[in-house]
Design an enzyme around this catalytic site. Structure first.
Site, PDB file in Angstrom:
ATOM      1  CB  CYS A  49      40.689  35.067  48.828  1.00 38.61           C
ATOM      2  SG  CYS A  49      40.058  33.958  48.759  1.00 38.61           S
ATOM      3  CG  ASP A  82      38.889  28.346  43.428  1.00 37.78           C
ATOM      4  OD1 ASP A  82      38.866  27.676  44.430  1.00 37.78           O
ATOM      5  OD2 ASP A  82      39.277  29.295  44.095  1.00 37.78           O
TER       6      ASP A  82
END
Ligand code: RI2
Length: 323
Positions: A126, A195
């Site tokens: 990512c 996250d």
């Protein structure tokens, strides 16, 4: 009335024009600052108004805890200050929060780069600003570092990593997500972003992270996650669950060629598109945090040090009052 710029930031987070856990957090704090600055009503109306703005921001994306951490940081201080000082407190605490995040980011760059030795190949997934900055820091220190990075379907955030790494002169090899296990043996270390991290050391990060962690574990390669304090969840200490965001099927289907997406929709095919997954602590070597490199089992210490043990209860109480 909520200023247009604030609505634009909320929409930007929701539609992922603004993305990446720390940018989301800083943008939310910035939105609260703008909302406070532009407020022209009387002092008694400020707290309900800023609470409404906080609520709007909290509803944009459900998974990354950096967002509620930013909102509560500003909101708790604002709501507990006097009516006459509330607006100034909101502005001051937004600035303070953004400064703390930037300072934490600088620290994890330093800690993280120490883990990268000369001629290391770093595997990442990512796009994480923390990971990119760690790699570039190691490169600036003179280490001959190389990178392998994934496409990260369906939104291809891996392309952002690819461009940022390549334009700084670091060799980078781009691979499909499905090739992770095939190429893991070419790496010396895996570093991904974060996250949300729970008090018991689970990492919630971009979907596909857990596959990469499993592949690294199987190949005996250390797996790290770079995470400023804002990625740790105080509410998880109180049993607060992490909600995995499921995004629209069109993010998956619309990249299909020709009329295939429409045909599949007509056929009633179900598409599931989770944005994140859970990686268990057993697969994680350590978190690279602003307080140092810590094993996942010690995540609770970061929460205690940076937020205090009661922060989760306060967050959940504020949340209950908001809804
Ligand atoms: P930084 C991203 O989520 C990725 O999962 C990445 O690992 C994480 O945010 C952290 O990013 P998304 O917003 O804070 O693309 O390190 O869904 O930039």
């Amino acid at each position: 009335m909520i200023p247009k710029e604030v609505l634009e930031i909320a929409d930007g987070i929701k539609t992922m024009r603004i993305r990446g856990a720390s940018l989301i957090a800083k943008s939310a704090a910035q939105a609260l600052r703008i909302a406070a600055e532009r407020y022209s009503g009387d002092a008694s109306g400020f707290k309900p108004y800023i609470t409404k703005v906080a609520n709007l921001l909290l509803q944009t994306r459900p998974t990354a805890v950096s967002l509620p951490n930013a909102v509560y940081y500003v909101l708790n201080r604002t709501l507990s200050s006097s009516v006459s000082e509330a607006r100034e407190t909101a502005i001051r605490s937004s600035d303070e929060f953004i400064r703390m995040v930037d300072e934490s980011h600088r620290r994890i760059m330093e800690y993280g780069s120490k883990l990268i030795q000369d001629e290391y190949v770093v595997f990442t997934h990512c796009h994480s600003t923390a990971v990119v900055d760690i790699i570039l820091q190691a490169f600036r220190e003179g280490k001959r570092v190389e990178v392998i990075n994934t496409e990260t379907r369906p939104l291809f955030q891996g392309r952002i990593t690819l461009r940022e790494i390549a334009k700084n002169g670091v060799k980078v090899t781009h691979v499909p997500d499905s090739a992770v296990r095939h190429f893991i043996k070419n790496a010396n270390i895996v570093i991904v972003g974060a996250d949300t991290i729970t008090s018991d050391g689970y990492l919630v990060n971009k979907v596909g992270t857990s596959h990469l962690a499993l592949a690294a574990w199987e190949a005996g390669i250390p797996f790290y996650s770079a995470a400023e304090f804002i990625k740790f969840s105080p509410a998880s200490l109180e049993g607060g669950e992490v909600v995995i965001e499921f995004r629209s099927a069109s993010e998956v289907l619309d990249i299909y060629p020709g009329g295939l997406a429409d045909e599949l929709r007509r056929l009633g095919v179900e598409v599931l598109n989770p944005a994140f997954d859970f990686t268990p602590p057993e697969l994680i070597t350590a978190f690279i945090t602003n307080l140092g490199i810590i094993p996942p089992q010690l995540s609770v210490l970061i929460i205690k040090e940076m937020f205090g043990f009661s922060a989760g209860r306060i967050q959940l109480t504020v949340l209950e009052e908001l809804v």
